[in-house]
Design an enzyme around this catalytic site. Structure first.
Site, PDB file in Angstrom:
ATOM      1  N   CYS A  99       0.837  -1.187   0.000  1.00 27.50           N
ATOM      2  CA  CYS A  99       0.000   0.000   0.000  1.00 27.50           C
ATOM      3  C   CYS A  99       0.879   1.246   0.000  1.00 27.50           C
ATOM      4  O   CYS A  99       1.978   1.249   0.547  1.00 27.50           O
ATOM      5  CB  CYS A  99      -0.948   0.103   1.203  1.00 27.50           C
ATOM      6  N   ARG A 117       3.252   0.008  -5.194  1.00 27.69           N
ATOM      7  CA  ARG A 117       3.108  -0.629  -3.887  1.00 27.69           C
ATOM      8  C   ARG A 117       1.803  -1.393  -3.746  1.00 27.69           C
ATOM      9  O   ARG A 117       1.575  -2.062  -2.737  1.00 27.69           O
ATOM     10  CB  ARG A 117       3.182   0.429  -2.779  1.00 27.69           C
ATOM     11  N   TRP A 126      -2.889  -2.633  -1.505  1.00 23.06           N
ATOM     12  CA  TRP A 126      -2.624  -4.046  -1.767  1.00 23.06           C
ATOM     13  C   TRP A 126      -3.347  -4.777  -0.636  1.00 23.06           C
ATOM     14  O   TRP A 126      -2.958  -4.671   0.532  1.00 23.06           O
ATOM     15  CB  TRP A 126      -1.132  -4.343  -1.754  1.00 23.06           C
ATOM     16  N   ASN A 145      -0.778   1.861   5.753  1.00 23.83           N
ATOM     17  CA  ASN A 145       0.031   0.879   5.034  1.00 23.83           C
ATOM     18  C   ASN A 145       0.616  -0.075   6.062  1.00 23.83           C
ATOM     19  O   ASN A 145       1.301   0.377   6.978  1.00 23.83           O
ATOM     20  CB  ASN A 145       1.162   1.612   4.278  1.00 23.83           C
ATOM     21  N   GLY A 146       0.336  -1.370   5.916  1.00 23.24           N
ATOM     22  CA  GLY A 146       0.912  -2.319   6.867  1.00 23.24           C
ATOM     23  C   GLY A 146      -0.163  -3.228   7.431  1.00 23.24           C
ATOM     24  O   GLY A 146      -1.222  -3.413   6.824  1.00 23.24           O
ATOM     25  N   GLU A 188      15.022 -18.039 -11.040  1.00 22.99           N
ATOM     26  CA  GLU A 188      14.605 -16.680 -11.401  1.00 22.99           C
ATOM     27  C   GLU A 188      13.774 -16.689 -12.691  1.00 22.99           C
ATOM     28  O   GLU A 188      12.770 -15.973 -12.802  1.00 22.99           O
ATOM     29  CB  GLU A 188      15.855 -15.788 -11.541  1.00 22.99           C
ATOM     30  N   LYS A 205      10.020 -15.283 -12.951  1.00 26.35           N
ATOM     31  CA  LYS A 205       9.657 -14.221 -13.899  1.00 26.35           C
ATOM     32  C   LYS A 205       8.473 -14.648 -14.750  1.00 26.35           C
ATOM     33  O   LYS A 205       7.530 -13.901 -14.940  1.00 26.35           O
ATOM     34  CB  LYS A 205      10.880 -13.954 -14.768  1.00 26.35           C
ATOM     35  N   GLU A 225       5.151 -14.910 -12.645  1.00 23.79           N
ATOM     36  CA  GLU A 225       4.548 -13.689 -12.102  1.00 23.79           C
ATOM     37  C   GLU A 225       3.929 -12.788 -13.169  1.00 23.79           C
ATOM     38  O   GLU A 225       2.965 -12.086 -12.881  1.00 23.79           O
ATOM     39  CB  GLU A 225       5.487 -12.919 -11.169  1.00 23.79           C
ATOM     40  N   HIS A 267      15.142 -36.932  -9.825  1.00 26.95           N
ATOM     41  CA  HIS A 267      14.697 -37.323  -8.478  1.00 26.95           C
ATOM     42  C   HIS A 267      13.218 -37.014  -8.262  1.00 26.95           C
ATOM     43  O   HIS A 267      12.757 -36.947  -7.121  1.00 26.95           O
ATOM     44  CB  HIS A 267      15.557 -36.630  -7.418  1.00 26.95           C
ATOM     45  N   LYS A 314       4.944  -4.160  -5.923  1.00 24.96           N
ATOM     46  CA  LYS A 314       6.393  -4.031  -6.114  1.00 24.96           C
ATOM     47  C   LYS A 314       7.136  -4.159  -4.795  1.00 24.96           C
ATOM     48  O   LYS A 314       8.168  -4.790  -4.711  1.00 24.96           O
ATOM     49  CB  LYS A 314       6.668  -2.668  -6.760  1.00 24.96           C
TER      50      LYS A 314
HETATM   51  O1  M6R Z   1      12.549  -4.892  -3.045  1.00 25.94           O
HETATM   52  P1  M6R Z   1      13.115  -6.276  -2.837  1.00 25.94           P
HETATM   53  O2  M6R Z   1      14.271  -6.555  -3.751  1.00 25.94           O
HETATM   54  O3  M6R Z   1      13.443  -6.572  -1.420  1.00 25.94           O
HETATM   55  O4  M6R Z   1      11.947  -7.245  -3.267  1.00 25.94           O
HETATM   56  C1  M6R Z   1      12.066  -8.621  -3.124  1.00 25.94           C
HETATM   57  C2  M6R Z   1      10.973  -9.345  -3.846  1.00 25.94           C
HETATM   58  O5  M6R Z   1       9.720  -8.952  -3.372  1.00 25.94           O
HETATM   59  C3  M6R Z   1      11.013  -9.087  -5.357  1.00 25.94           C
HETATM   60  O6  M6R Z   1      12.249  -9.437  -5.895  1.00 25.94           O
HETATM   61  C4  M6R Z   1       9.903  -9.886  -6.063  1.00 25.94           C
HETATM   62  O7  M6R Z   1      10.155 -11.249  -5.969  1.00 25.94           O
HETATM   63  C5  M6R Z   1       9.770  -9.465  -7.509  1.00 25.94           C
HETATM   64  N1  M6R Z   1       8.387  -9.308  -7.849  1.00 25.94           N
HETATM   65  C6  M6R Z   1      10.352 -10.433  -8.473  1.00 25.94           C
HETATM   66  O8  M6R Z   1      10.216 -10.030  -9.782  1.00 25.94           O
END
Ligand code: M6R
Length: 608
Positions: free
Chosen positions: A2, A27, A74, A98-99, A480, A484, A487, A503, A603
């Site tokens: 948020c 956010r 959020w 926020n929180g 990764e 990617k 998401e 395995h 984000k």
């Molecule tokens: O701001 P940060 O690097 O601490 O964020 C960590 C993760 O939330 C962030 O990398 C998240 O996994 C991304 N959406 C990946 O693309």
């Protein structure tokens, strides 16, 4: 998560609040809202969905008033509908949050028994009602009612409140979630970060943990957690310089992928001296020669960057590394050695779990270092030593350039560690520094495959499941790649260490499951390619990402291949990240998903 903003302005503030919220939408974007005070009355507009929906509502029913608060959500407690959208209002005030309020259920029960009615399912509403309770029953002035309520609320949060009948008063608080105060000329601003405040002022004061502030147009007073008046330094924020346009790209993510050669070079320039081909670390860094063990922690993509770095620290510096996801590390009974070092990686510098893991490591006597992009963030400010990245603002929710800049910074630190521990000699340091300095050019070369990758992505977009495999430093990249893809394209994807395939996961293989094989020509190439053949032998479609030599050696039975430039094998993740990101990006654009703001994500994950 948020984003919150508050403005005590000179004219109607609703349009300015929306402008600030646009910069906070990263956010969260489940709903948005604005409340203003005009002639002592509170009025608000809220809308589920993205900020554009709220803009539509405001166009039809504009809000007047020179003081107001705004929120982009959020969702944590309660669905993303209008009733749960902030600001939450009572008879006496409006509030944005926020929180998470941890003891909301208990407070809600108590307030209900006292006759207070709740309209939303949120945890936030208890804050609004609790302050109202103290205003009404104890007849306290806003500051005292707020202070009293604050003492009862548990959790991690940032708050901003405006009050009925008060055209020149706003109160904000920071506990666990960031909050910045901006000073203008006869105006004041509150916001979750300095980007939100950048259109209005660059004079920013960051509230510290536990602080709260009483703000009017002419002054503000900050109080610490114990209620003592305190002064916090004002800084000149550079957030105003942030370019927040797409530079001709369709999405921020595309822009950010293509910015990588430039921002990796910027990041490296903070560490590498091209003339002497050596690494320089910031003052106060770890004394690597004396360090027995390094703990690394982060979340999501940043964690995968840390996982690559584990291989680097172990290989180049022979430094034992313990690595864990921050949400696990913070609750584990880690037997930290006295005098050890802990390194946290974060783009935003505000990720709640990473920050909590950092504090836990500090409590256990560790020296704290952080690789961070947002230099004014909580993690940056709480670390003993900061290893900066220079990725610039990353707007796309899927992290791309931050990942490669994290890798660039971590590689430099690991080389310096190797030199300090006498594992790397001068010649080897120079060779690695030269190779590292060459990565921006190689990333640029890798990006030239975009058109080919777009065509392959059209085929990947038809899959329901995709597997990624890699060995050594390519294993974290497989993780990764899968993150990617899932998401932003919503295709189910998993990354595996190539050796683990047989395995269990190999049971998933059939011709409907593409397997992305990350195999640069390195010492493990043949092993990984053997695993690829095992996939092909079971009817699986293998997409090989390798260099020219690796692709030629794999033969022509491979379903598809993407050629990457030749690179020093240990540094391959920095270069191979580009095709991995492009593949996810084009798969998502083929499917037509919301690339920059994928569903359910935000984000900056500032809640646990
Ligand atoms: O701001 P940060 O690097 O601490 O964020 C960590 C993760 O939330 C962030 O990398 C998240 O996994 C991304 N959406 C990946 O693309």
């Amino acid at each position: 998560m948020c984003g919150i903003i508050g403005i005590l302005g000179k004219t109607d503030v609703a349009p300015l609040i929306v402008e600030g919220l646009k910069r906070l939408e990263y956010r969260g974007y489940d709903s948005a809202g604005v409340a203003t005070v005009k002639d002592g009355r509170i009025d608000r507009r809220r809308a589920p969905g993205k900020l554009s929906a709220l803009e539509g509502v405001l166009k039809e029913r504009p809000l007047k008033g020179a003081i107001g608060i705004g929120h982009t959500r959020w969702a944590t407690h309660g669905a993303a509908n209008e009733t749960n959208a902030h600001p939450h209002a009572t008879r006496r005030l409006a509030l944005v949050h926020n929180g998470i309020i941890e003891n909301f259920a208990e407070l809600r029960r108590e307030l209900k028994e006292k006759g207070y009615a709740f309209e939303s399912e949120t945890d936030t509403e208890v804050c609004a009602q609790l302050i109202t309770y103290y205003l009404e029953t104890e007849n306290l002035p806003p500051k005292d009612a707020f202070g009293k309520a604050l003492a009862r609320i548990r959790g991690a949060f940032a708050l901003a409140v405006v009050f009925l009948g008060e055209d020149d008063l706003m109160i904000g608080a920071r506990r666990g979630s960031p909050l910045a105060l901006g000073r203008g000329d006869g105006e004041m601003f509150l916001g979750s970060d300095s980007y939100a405040l950048a259109p209005f002022t660059n004079r920013v004061t960051y509230l510290e943990e536990g602080d709260w502030a009483v703000v009017t147009r002419s002054a503000f007073q900050i109080y610490d957690a114990a209620g003592r008046p305190v002064a916090r330094p004002e800084t000149l924020s550079s957030a105003a310089d942030a370019m927040v346009d797409k530079d001709g790209h369709r999405h921020f993510m595309a822009k950010e992928i293509h910015q990588q050669p430039e921002v990796i070079a910027h990041t490296l320039s903070r560490y590498l001296d091209p003339a002497s081909e050596t690494v320089r670390l910031p003052d106060g860094s770890f004394d690597f020669a004396k360090l027995d063990r390094l703990t690394i922690s982060a979340c999501g993509t940043a964690y995968y960057a840390g996982l690559v770095a584990k291989y680097w620290f172990e290989t180049w510096a022979r430094l034992p590394v313990e690595i864990d996801i921050a949400s696990e590390l913070r609750y584990r009974a880690v037997p930290y050695a006295p005098g050890g070092g802990a390194l946290f990686v974060s783009q935003s510098g505000e990720t709640a779990d990473t920050l909590a893991a950092l504090r836990e490591a500090r409590r256990n006597g560790q020296k704290i270092a952080a690789v961070v992009n947002v230099l004014e963030s909580s993690i940056a400010r709480e670390a003993d030593v900061m290893f900066p990245m220079a990725a610039g603002p990353e707007i796309g929710v899927a992290s791309t350039k931050a990942f490669t800049c994290q890798l660039a910074a971590l590689a430099a630190v690991a080389i310096a560690a190797g030199r300090a521990r006498g594992v790397l000699d001068e010649t080897e340091e120079r060779r690695l520094v030269r190779a590292l300095l060459g990565t921006p050019r190689l990333v640029a070369e890798a990006l030239k495959s975009a058109d080919r990758i777009e065509k392959i992505a059209e085929e990947i977009a038809r899959a329901q499941d995709v597997l990624y495999i890699g060995r050594g430093v390519s294993f974290p990249l497989a993780l990764e790649g899968a993150l990617k893809l899932k998401e932003i394209s919503y295709i189910h994807a998993e990354g595996y260490a190539a050796g683990e395939l047989k395995h269990g996961p190999i049971a998933l293989i059939d011709d409907a499951v593409p397997v992305i094989v990350i195999a640069p020509s390195d010492a493990l190439y043949e092993k990984t390619v053997s695993n690829m053949y095992e996939v092909m032998a079971r009817g699986g479609r293998a997409l090989l990402i390798s260099d020219r030599k690796g692709i030629a050696q794999a033969g022509d039975k491979v379903w598809r291949a993407i050629e990457a430039p030749e690179v020093e094998p240990m540094l391959a993740p920095i270069v191979y990240a580009a095709p991995i990101q492009l593949l996810a990006y084009y798969t998502a654009t083929t499917k037509g998903t919301d690339v920059d703001q994928p569903r359910n994500l935000a984000k900056s994950v500032t809640v646990e």
